[in-house]
Scaffold this active site. Structure first.
Site, mmCIF file in Angstrom:
data_model
loop_
_atom_site.group_PDB
_atom_site.id
_atom_site.type_symbol
_atom_site.label_atom_id
_atom_site.label_comp_id
_atom_site.label_asym_id
_atom_site.label_seq_id
_atom_site.Cartn_x
_atom_site.Cartn_y
_atom_site.Cartn_z
ATOM 1 N N HIS A 165 0.826 -1.209 0.000
ATOM 2 C CA HIS A 165 0.000 0.000 0.000
ATOM 3 C C HIS A 165 0.860 1.259 0.000
ATOM 4 C CE1 HIS A 165 1.013 0.495 4.270
ATOM 5 N NE2 HIS A 165 0.741 -0.795 4.418
ATOM 6 N N CYS A 184 3.508 -5.347 6.414
ATOM 7 C CA CYS A 184 3.061 -4.856 5.106
ATOM 8 C C CYS A 184 4.229 -4.194 4.381
ATOM 9 C CB CYS A 184 1.925 -3.847 5.275
ATOM 10 S SG CYS A 184 0.372 -4.569 5.874
#
Length: 418
Positions: A165, A184
């Site tokens: 992201h 992440c």
């Protein structure tokens, strides 16, 4: 005489040129065969070397074999990534190279785009980015983290709670300034937007580390030919536990207790070697209580710091010359790596089973620990298969259950987890 010279010159030009074309064609075909099932390959450029010893002879540059001509390089050093063939034969493939902090997008066997990774969790920290084979999951333009109260824009699911992201921001709109990551992968916003547009649900993904820049510590031996192997799954890599659910997301995962080393498509030496002088403690035969490790060998080693054990799992064959009680020098041949487990060639790329017909997930599973056992040296209950066994995994950090990280144990040049 003059006519003879002209004739010979003509013959030299024609057949010399033909030899040049045939030679170039042969090299190109060899490159194509290396690329295996792919339908096309990029063109190769011809350069003249500036090396004083080259004599201005033409030099072929095949560095673009796996890079499409349209690919752009934000960093000139990224051209080195063009040398390596993709790790899976897929029409669309994303490779997450955690060593070089790059995501490579392949289409039809050629790199089309390279996405720089702005930040990933430091090596050895909870949680690290998962390694292994995955598929692109859900995509959300604006996604609320399941672990921390932050929004992530252009979020693409890598695996379960792990996403790729843009730069996250708090509920009040303030950008996150810290570099903390719960596993992440964070991309700069513009790059995240491009990645979001490029990725499609179901695209194949390989997340891995390379062995290019590490060096063996004195006295140790590499378990495989490291020049043609890569880290398919690292120590402490998270795996979703499907048999329980906890509100604390960390408790929904078990941790990989070993190091999985997989061969590149160009590897020819699939041998497994002892990492240190020692004694053969156990030989486990595939299907005879192997717990999924297949054909395996456990060695006992002694150092000034104490005794430790090394386990080599999923072997296709165990060298017929070794038996329990034998003393082996460091670097001794143990067998050939494979994908054995549960009495068959169980481990596949995708769904694992004795009855699946997918690609074999050939790799060496290496563990270094404090006891000569298949499971955890210290009592644990990680429910890998819903039966309470902990072979190959632990419920929390494997360091707490008598395991050592093989990469840190054997090699230098690794980022400290302290």
């Amino acid at each position: 005489m003059r006519n003879l010279v002209l004739v010979l010159t003509f013959v030299f030009i024609v057949f010399g040129g033909l030899g040049f074309v045939l030679g170039r064609s042969t090299l190109a075909n060899r490159s194509f065969l290396t690329a295996s099932l792919f339908l096309s390959e990029s063109g190769n450029s011809l350069e003249t070397s500036s090396d004083e010893n080259s004599g201005s002879q033409p030099v072929f540059d095949f560095s673009g074999d796996y890079c499409d001509q349209s690919v752009s390089f934000s960093d000139p050093d990224d051209r080195k990534l063009c040398f390596n063939p993709p790790k899976l034969n897929r029409w669309r493939l994303f490779e997450i190279n955690l060593t070089d902090n790059r995501i490579l997008f392949y289409e039809n066997g050629l790199i089309k785009k390279i996405f720089p990774i702005a930040y990933q969790a430091p090596y050895g920290k909870w949680f690290q980015t998962p390694t292994g084979f995955f598929e692109i999951g859900v995509k959300n333009k604006r996604f609320l983290s399941s672990i921390f109260p932050v929004y992530m824009e252009n979020a693409v699911q890598l695996y379960e709670d792990f996403f790729i992201h843009g730069i996250p921001y708090f509920l009040d709109g303030q950008k996150v300034t810290s570099q903390f990551s719960g596993g992440c992968l964070r991309l700069e916003d513009k790059i995240a937007s491009d990645f979001f547009q490029t990725a499609q649900k179901g695209d194949a993904v390989v997340s891995y580390l390379t062995l290019n820049q590490i060096q063996l510590k004195d006295g140790f031996f590499a378990p495989v030919d490291t020049s043609h192997f890569w880290v398919r799954q690292r120590f402490n890599s998270p795996l979703k536990n499907d048999w329980h659910y906890f509100e604390d997301k960390r408790e929904n995962y078990i941790q990989h207790a070993g190091l999985d080393l997989a061969p590149s498509s160009e590897a020819w030496n699939l041998s497994a070697f002892s990492i240190f002088p020692g004694t053969v403690e156990k030989i486990i035969v595939n299907g005879q209580g192997d717990g999924g490790l297949g054909n395996a060998v456990i060695l006992r080693h002694e150092k000034e710091e104490g005794v430790f054990y090394s386990l080599y799992g999923h072997l296709d064959l165990i060298d017929a010359g070794i038996k329990t009680g034998d003393y082996l020098s460091g670097g001794s041949l143990l067998g050939k790596i494979g994908n054995t487990g549960f009495g068959c060639r169980f481990w596949k790329v995708g769904k694992d089973s004795c009855y699946q017909t997918g690609e074999d997930d050939v790799h060496l599973h290496l563990e270094i620990k404090t006891a000569s056992v298949l499971d955890s040296p210290l009592k644990d209950n990680c429910s890998v298969s819903g039966k309470g066994d902990c072979i190959g995994y632990t419920s929390q950090n494997p360091d707490d259950f008598g395991f050592f990280d093989p990469l840190k144990f054997l090699f230098n040049n690794l980022e400290s987890s302290d």
